[in-house]
Design a protein around this motif. Structure first.
Motif, PDB file in Angstrom:
ATOM      1  N   LYS A 106       0.825  -1.220   0.000  1.00 32.54           N
ATOM      2  CA  LYS A 106       0.000   0.000   0.000  1.00 32.54           C
ATOM      3  C   LYS A 106       0.856   1.266   0.000  1.00 32.54           C
ATOM      4  N   LYS A 107       2.058   1.124   0.564  1.00 27.96           N
ATOM      5  CA  LYS A 107       2.975   2.258   0.641  1.00 27.96           C
ATOM      6  C   LYS A 107       3.956   2.265  -0.536  1.00 27.96           C
ATOM      7  N   GLY A 108       3.765   1.331  -1.451  1.00 26.12           N
ATOM      8  CA  GLY A 108       4.641   1.256  -2.616  1.00 26.12           C
ATOM      9  C   GLY A 108       6.028   0.738  -2.281  1.00 26.12           C
ATOM     10  N   LYS A 109       6.124  -0.026  -1.179  1.00 22.46           N
ATOM     11  CA  LYS A 109       7.438  -0.540  -0.746  1.00 22.46           C
ATOM     12  C   LYS A 109       7.500  -2.066  -0.903  1.00 22.46           C
ATOM     13  N   LEU A 110       8.685  -2.597  -0.673  1.00 28.03           N
ATOM     14  CA  LEU A 110       8.878  -4.049  -0.739  1.00 28.03           C
ATOM     15  C   LEU A 110       8.244  -4.719   0.480  1.00 28.03           C
ATOM     16  N   ARG A 111       7.869  -5.979   0.328  1.00 27.36           N
ATOM     17  CA  ARG A 111       7.233  -6.729   1.420  1.00 27.36           C
ATOM     18  C   ARG A 111       8.086  -6.707   2.697  1.00 27.36           C
ATOM     19  N   THR A 112       9.396  -6.760   2.509  1.00 27.01           N
ATOM     20  CA  THR A 112      10.291  -6.803   3.680  1.00 27.01           C
ATOM     21  C   THR A 112      10.167  -5.540   4.539  1.00 27.01           C
ATOM     22  N   PHE A 113       9.788  -4.427   3.904  1.00 24.19           N
ATOM     23  CA  PHE A 113       9.576  -3.191   4.659  1.00 24.19           C
ATOM     24  C   PHE A 113       8.420  -3.401   5.657  1.00 24.19           C
ATOM     25  N   GLY A 114       7.437  -4.153   5.220  1.00 22.85           N
ATOM     26  CA  GLY A 114       6.319  -4.480   6.104  1.00 22.85           C
ATOM     27  C   GLY A 114       6.765  -5.351   7.274  1.00 22.85           C
ATOM     28  N   HIS A 115       7.626  -6.333   6.988  1.00 18.73           N
ATOM     29  CA  HIS A 115       8.119  -7.207   8.062  1.00 18.73           C
ATOM     30  C   HIS A 115       8.919  -6.399   9.085  1.00 18.73           C
ATOM     31  N   GLU A 116       9.757  -5.497   8.566  1.00 18.72           N
ATOM     32  CA  GLU A 116      10.566  -4.669   9.483  1.00 18.72           C
ATOM     33  C   GLU A 116       9.679  -3.834  10.398  1.00 18.72           C
ATOM     34  N   ASN A 117       8.620  -3.265   9.839  1.00 12.84           N
ATOM     35  CA  ASN A 117       7.723  -2.454  10.658  1.00 12.84           C
ATOM     36  C   ASN A 117       6.870  -3.303  11.595  1.00 12.84           C
ATOM     37  N   GLY A 118       6.693  -4.556  11.224  1.00 15.03           N
ATOM     38  CA  GLY A 118       5.963  -5.473  12.089  1.00 15.03           C
ATOM     39  C   GLY A 118       6.664  -5.679  13.432  1.00 15.03           C
ATOM     40  N   VAL A 119       7.958  -5.481  13.441  1.00 16.99           N
ATOM     41  CA  VAL A 119       8.718  -5.650  14.695  1.00 16.99           C
ATOM     42  C   VAL A 119       8.280  -4.608  15.730  1.00 16.99           C
ATOM     43  N   ILE A 120       7.934  -3.417  15.252  1.00 22.32           N
ATOM     44  CA  ILE A 120       7.469  -2.360  16.173  1.00 22.32           C
ATOM     45  C   ILE A 120       6.157  -2.820  16.843  1.00 22.32           C
TER      46      ILE A 120
END
Ligand code: IPE
Ligand code: IPE
Ligand code: MG
Length: 252
Positions: free
Chosen positions: A29-43
């Motif tokens: 949704k943010k136009g980023k790679l899936r891994t960006f989502g995983h990184e933010n999932g840590v928060i």
């Protein structure tokens, strides 16, 4: 008013399990790679663990990686494993400072050796912590968990160590990865998916299920509070009638 103020502290679930889903869609949704989502999932992991510990929840189980997730593109699997290693390294001090014990369930033998070694060391380093148990489901499959329990029990039977009559629900529970934990009273799944995805099939037999459309990287403390308030409004009947439950409450 925060949902936190509506929580009845005397009726907290002892064990909350979470299917952390939606990282990929959040990133897309943010136009980023899936891994960006995983990184933010840590928060979100940090926030949820902190909120659960502050409330006094005894067990928080987080579904972090399923055996089926091994079938994702190699680069995504590698990114997830690197993130796991990095997160263990960065959070171990916080876990100890907050008296939180780290545990893991799943086929840990399938993890890369350096990750497994670090994970087992972190588990050992937090083993005396008593405030909350943070259980990571890693390379986890409920079918595999039940299958290995069946094999162990069959071996005990074959070796005449147990009789057929001794094979009961408690014995099966005792052979699952979760043998030392109570069953989750509450299961939360994010990203609006209505399925269990091979998670704790035996243990969720009577859990209350709470599904939120929020994607995991957007999940915050307030969302956990909201799920718990919702859980506390449910009538848990365990097959009985509503009238029976109300009578039980009166006796208490
Ligand atoms: C959950 O998010 C994390 C893992 C399964 C490891 P997903 O990566 O499944 O994100 P979606 O469901 O594709 O959005
Ligand atoms: C479930 O999410 C597994 C984890 C959260 C680790 P998935 O994204 O893998 O589940 P499915 O494939 O949508 O059922
Ligand atoms: Mg998913």
């Amino acid at each position: 008013m925060s949902h936190k103020d509506k929580i009845d502290k005397s009726k907290l679930p002892r064990h909350v399990a979470v299917i952390m889903d939606g990282n990929g869609r959040w990133a897309k949704k943010k136009g980023k790679l899936r891994t960006f989502g995983h990184e933010n999932g840590v928060i979100s992991v940090r926030e949820t663990a902190e909120a659960a510990a502050e409330l006094g929840i005894e067990y928080l189980t987080l579904y972090a990686f399923s055996t089926e997730n091994w079938n994702r593109p190699r680069l995504e699997v590698e990114a997830l494993m690197t993130l796991l290693l990095r997160t263990i390294n960065s959070e171990i001090k916080t876990l100890n400072d907050n008296n939180i014990r780290l545990l893991a369930i799943g086929d840990l033998g399938a993890l890369n050796k350096s990750i497994r070694t670090r994970l087992l060391k972190a588990i050992d380093e937090t083993k005396n912590n008593t405030r909350m148990n943070l259980v990571l489901a890693l390379s986890y499959s409920s079918h595999q968990e039940i299958l290995q329990a069946v094999k162990q029990i069959a071996t005990h039977y074959k070796n005449n160590e147990i009789s057929l009559e001794e094979i009961n629900e408690q014995l099966v529970s005792n052979h699952l990865y979760t043998k030392d934990f109570p069953d989750p009273e509450l299961l939360i799944r994010t990203s609006g998916e209505f399925r269990i995805s091979n998670f704790l099939l035996w243990q969720l037999a009577y859990s209350e299920i709470y599904i939120t459309p929020k994607l995991w990287p957007d999940f915050r403390k307030e969302d956990l509070y909201e799920a718990i308030v919702n859980f506390q409004c449910r009538e848990r009947r365990f097959g009985k009638t509503s009238e029976q439950i109300l009578k039980q409450e009166e006796v208490k």
